[in-house]
Design an enzyme around this catalytic site. Sequence first.
Site, short mmCIF file in Angstrom:
data_model
loop_
_atom_site.label_atom_id
_atom_site.label_comp_id
_atom_site.label_asym_id
_atom_site.label_seq_id
_atom_site.Cartn_x
_atom_site.Cartn_y
_atom_site.Cartn_z
N GLY A 8 0.82 -1.22 0.00
CA GLY A 8 0.00 0.00 0.00
C GLY A 8 0.85 1.26 0.00
N LEU A 85 -0.06 -2.17 4.84
CA LEU A 85 -1.04 -1.06 4.71
C LEU A 85 -1.95 -1.25 3.50
N ALA A 87 -4.85 -2.24 1.17
CA ALA A 87 -6.24 -2.67 1.43
C ALA A 87 -7.19 -1.96 0.48
N TYR A 100 -14.17 -9.30 -2.84
CA TYR A 100 -12.83 -8.77 -3.13
C TYR A 100 -12.20 -8.19 -1.85
N THR A 132 -8.07 -1.15 12.45
CA THR A 132 -8.89 0.06 12.30
C THR A 132 -9.94 0.20 13.39
N GLU A 134 -12.81 0.93 12.79
CA GLU A 134 -14.05 0.36 12.25
C GLU A 134 -14.38 -0.98 12.92
N TYR A 156 -15.90 -4.40 4.96
CA TYR A 156 -14.53 -3.94 5.21
C TYR A 156 -14.12 -4.27 6.64
N LYS A 160 -11.31 -6.83 8.09
CA LYS A 160 -10.23 -6.33 8.95
C LYS A 160 -10.23 -7.05 10.31
N HIS A 186 -7.53 8.98 10.14
CA HIS A 186 -6.48 9.99 10.00
C HIS A 186 -6.43 10.47 8.56
N ARG A 191 -5.06 12.56 1.49
CA ARG A 191 -6.19 11.65 1.69
C ARG A 191 -6.91 11.41 0.36
P1 NDP Z 1 -5.42 4.25 0.89
O1 NDP Z 1 -6.73 3.81 0.34
O2 NDP Z 1 -4.97 5.65 0.68
O3 NDP Z 1 -4.27 3.29 0.35
C1 NDP Z 1 -4.49 1.92 0.20
C2 NDP Z 1 -3.28 1.31 -0.48
O4 NDP Z 1 -3.53 -0.09 -0.66
C3 NDP Z 1 -2.98 1.88 -1.88
O5 NDP Z 1 -1.60 1.92 -2.07
C4 NDP Z 1 -3.60 0.84 -2.79
O6 NDP Z 1 -3.03 0.80 -4.08
C5 NDP Z 1 -3.24 -0.43 -2.02
N1 NDP Z 1 -4.03 -1.58 -2.43
C6 NDP Z 1 -5.36 -1.65 -2.67
N2 NDP Z 1 -5.71 -2.88 -3.06
C7 NDP Z 1 -4.57 -3.61 -3.09
C8 NDP Z 1 -4.26 -4.94 -3.47
N3 NDP Z 1 -5.20 -5.77 -3.90
N4 NDP Z 1 -2.98 -5.35 -3.38
C9 NDP Z 1 -2.01 -4.51 -2.96
N5 NDP Z 1 -2.23 -3.22 -2.62
C10 NDP Z 1 -3.50 -2.79 -2.68
O7 NDP Z 1 -5.47 3.90 2.46
P2 NDP Z 1 -4.75 4.64 3.69
O8 NDP Z 1 -3.36 4.97 3.32
O9 NDP Z 1 -5.65 5.69 4.21
O10 NDP Z 1 -4.77 3.48 4.78
C11 NDP Z 1 -3.69 2.56 4.89
C12 NDP Z 1 -4.17 1.31 5.61
O11 NDP Z 1 -4.64 1.65 6.91
C13 NDP Z 1 -5.33 0.58 4.94
O12 NDP Z 1 -5.17 -0.80 5.18
C14 NDP Z 1 -6.56 1.09 5.68
O13 NDP Z 1 -7.59 0.14 5.62
C15 NDP Z 1 -5.99 1.24 7.08
N6 NDP Z 1 -6.59 2.26 7.92
C16 NDP Z 1 -6.70 3.55 7.47
C17 NDP Z 1 -7.19 4.53 8.29
C18 NDP Z 1 -7.34 5.95 7.83
O14 NDP Z 1 -8.06 6.70 8.50
N7 NDP Z 1 -6.66 6.37 6.78
C19 NDP Z 1 -7.59 4.22 9.69
C20 NDP Z 1 -7.38 2.84 10.05
C21 NDP Z 1 -6.89 1.91 9.20
P3 NDP Z 1 -3.56 1.77 -5.28
O15 NDP Z 1 -2.91 3.10 -5.03
O16 NDP Z 1 -3.07 1.06 -6.48
O17 NDP Z 1 -5.06 1.82 -5.15
P1 GDR Z 2 -14.72 5.88 7.35
O1 GDR Z 2 -14.33 7.20 6.52
O2 GDR Z 2 -15.89 5.19 6.80
O3 GDR Z 2 -14.76 6.29 8.79
O4 GDR Z 2 -13.44 4.95 7.07
P2 GDR Z 2 -15.18 8.10 5.53
O5 GDR Z 2 -14.44 9.38 5.45
O6 GDR Z 2 -15.50 7.39 4.26
O7 GDR Z 2 -16.58 8.32 6.31
C1 GDR Z 2 -16.63 8.96 7.58
C2 GDR Z 2 -18.07 9.22 7.96
O8 GDR Z 2 -18.59 10.23 7.10
C3 GDR Z 2 -19.89 9.83 6.67
N1 GDR Z 2 -20.21 10.49 5.40
C4 GDR Z 2 -19.58 10.29 4.22
N2 GDR Z 2 -18.53 9.51 3.90
C5 GDR Z 2 -18.11 9.55 2.61
N3 GDR Z 2 -17.03 8.83 2.26
N4 GDR Z 2 -18.73 10.32 1.65
C6 GDR Z 2 -19.80 11.10 1.95
O9 GDR Z 2 -20.35 11.78 1.08
C7 GDR Z 2 -20.26 11.10 3.30
N5 GDR Z 2 -21.24 11.76 3.94
C8 GDR Z 2 -21.21 11.39 5.22
C9 GDR Z 2 -19.79 8.32 6.55
O10 GDR Z 2 -21.10 7.74 6.52
C10 GDR Z 2 -19.00 8.00 7.80
O11 GDR Z 2 -19.82 7.90 8.92
C11 GDR Z 2 -12.12 5.50 7.07
C12 GDR Z 2 -11.28 4.67 6.08
O12 GDR Z 2 -10.03 5.30 5.95
C13 GDR Z 2 -11.09 3.27 6.59
O13 GDR Z 2 -10.16 2.58 5.76
C14 GDR Z 2 -10.53 3.32 8.02
O14 GDR Z 2 -10.39 2.01 8.53
C15 GDR Z 2 -11.44 4.14 8.90
O15 GDR Z 2 -11.57 5.44 8.36
C16 GDR Z 2 -10.91 4.28 10.32
#
Ligand code: NDP
Ligand code: GDR
Length: 365
Positions: A8, A85, A87, A100, A132, A134, A156, A160, A186, A191
Amino acid sequence: MKKALITGVTGQDGAYLAEFLLEKGYEVHGIKRRASLFNTDRIDHIYRDLHEADVRFILHYGDLSDSTNIIRIIQDVQPDEIYNLGAMSHVQVSFDSPEYTANVDGIGTLRILEAVRILGLTEKTRIYQASTSELYGLVQEVPQKETTPFYPRSPYAVAKMYAYWITVNYREAYNMYACNGILFNHESPLRGETFVTRKITRATAQIALGTKKCLYLGNMDAKRDWGHAKDYIEAMWLILQQDKAEDFVIATGITTTVRDFVKMAFNEVGVTLEFKGSEEEEVAVVVACSNPRFQVPIGQKVVAVDPKYYRPTEVELLIGDPTKSNTKLGWKPKYDLPMMVKEMVEADVNLFANQSSVNKAGKPL
Ligand code: NDP
Ligand code: GDR
């Protein structure tokens, strides 16, 4: 020199972590997926041509759904640390692609752990699993901490949850240094564009610059504990530097509604909003616009609800208790929410103010 492997690496966290580890002197290997267009925007600034001297950032093509690919990369790299990372990280999309998501987010983690075991690296390689908040899903206890029971509310989160427990199981069964970081949401200017914070800051910038009229959102009552990705990737590293492998909650301890995030973002461009109506009828209109650079008309409807963004099952409230990470890791975030919102809105205003008017195919945007 320590070697780290990041799955990731092209994502938000992967990009910040790669930069952080390079600054710490690591050799950093990343797994990227093949795509029909370049997908390395977030890491292009740290990438150097392999023909140059002393290159410490190396990319490998791969995919978490491909066991043999994962085994081969880990065998070639022999990493000291793996940060898993990669996902399918979008909660709403996981309802559309549940199988998937289970394969990549759940079994993908097993593939990493098994590869390390099969290759005889259990004593050498430390593994960080991106768990996470979640997992907490339907509220069982607030604030949520390491001992709070899980109740996942999406494909999801269920995937996880498998990843979380298989990490714990491999730690206990094979004495591996494998840990979960249970990270709350975060965000950052890196983002992904469809997560709610970035969707809001992008739309705020476009509305302020006059290129968009209205932002459509789902559940604005949802509450999240939002931190900054730069702080959170440091916690990932700290989790792998301890004497004993353990799981940690990483959070700020403060929760905010999506609606309040919207208000804060618009305040950054000098726009004050009034919210009217409720649930599907809710809208926000402009009641003041104090920044002379942006001319958003008073009375303009800039936010409305579109129920298509509602989730079949929602996570209404997340608020983390970071006491364990504060005390055991010495981890403390440097950013607070107002600082982060400011940074994200400024970055998106700059992005859209300077954006090319054509796309990658040369067509007008
Ligand atoms: P992103 O969606 O920004 O990045 C996900 C990464 O995973 C990308 O590099 C993506 O590649 C890669 N990826 C997706 N599918 C596959 C696959 N099949 N094989 C290999 N790589 C793959 O996520 P974040 O950086 O925000 O999050 C990082 C990790 O932390 C994730 O696992 C997420 O679920 C977890 N997480 C995130 C939080 C958040 O708030 N950001 C909070 C808690 C957990 P590509 O660029 O090609 O799509
Ligand atoms: P989340 O993040 O589901 O917490 O997962 P997201 O920003 O998608 O949603 C946060 C909250 O906002 C509400 N919401 C919307 N969300 C999106 N995406 N689009 C909209 O238009 C919208 N309107 C309201 C959602 O319902 C939700 O309650 C993120 C991801 O990074 C996960 O991979 C990670 O594990 C968790 O944070 C911690």
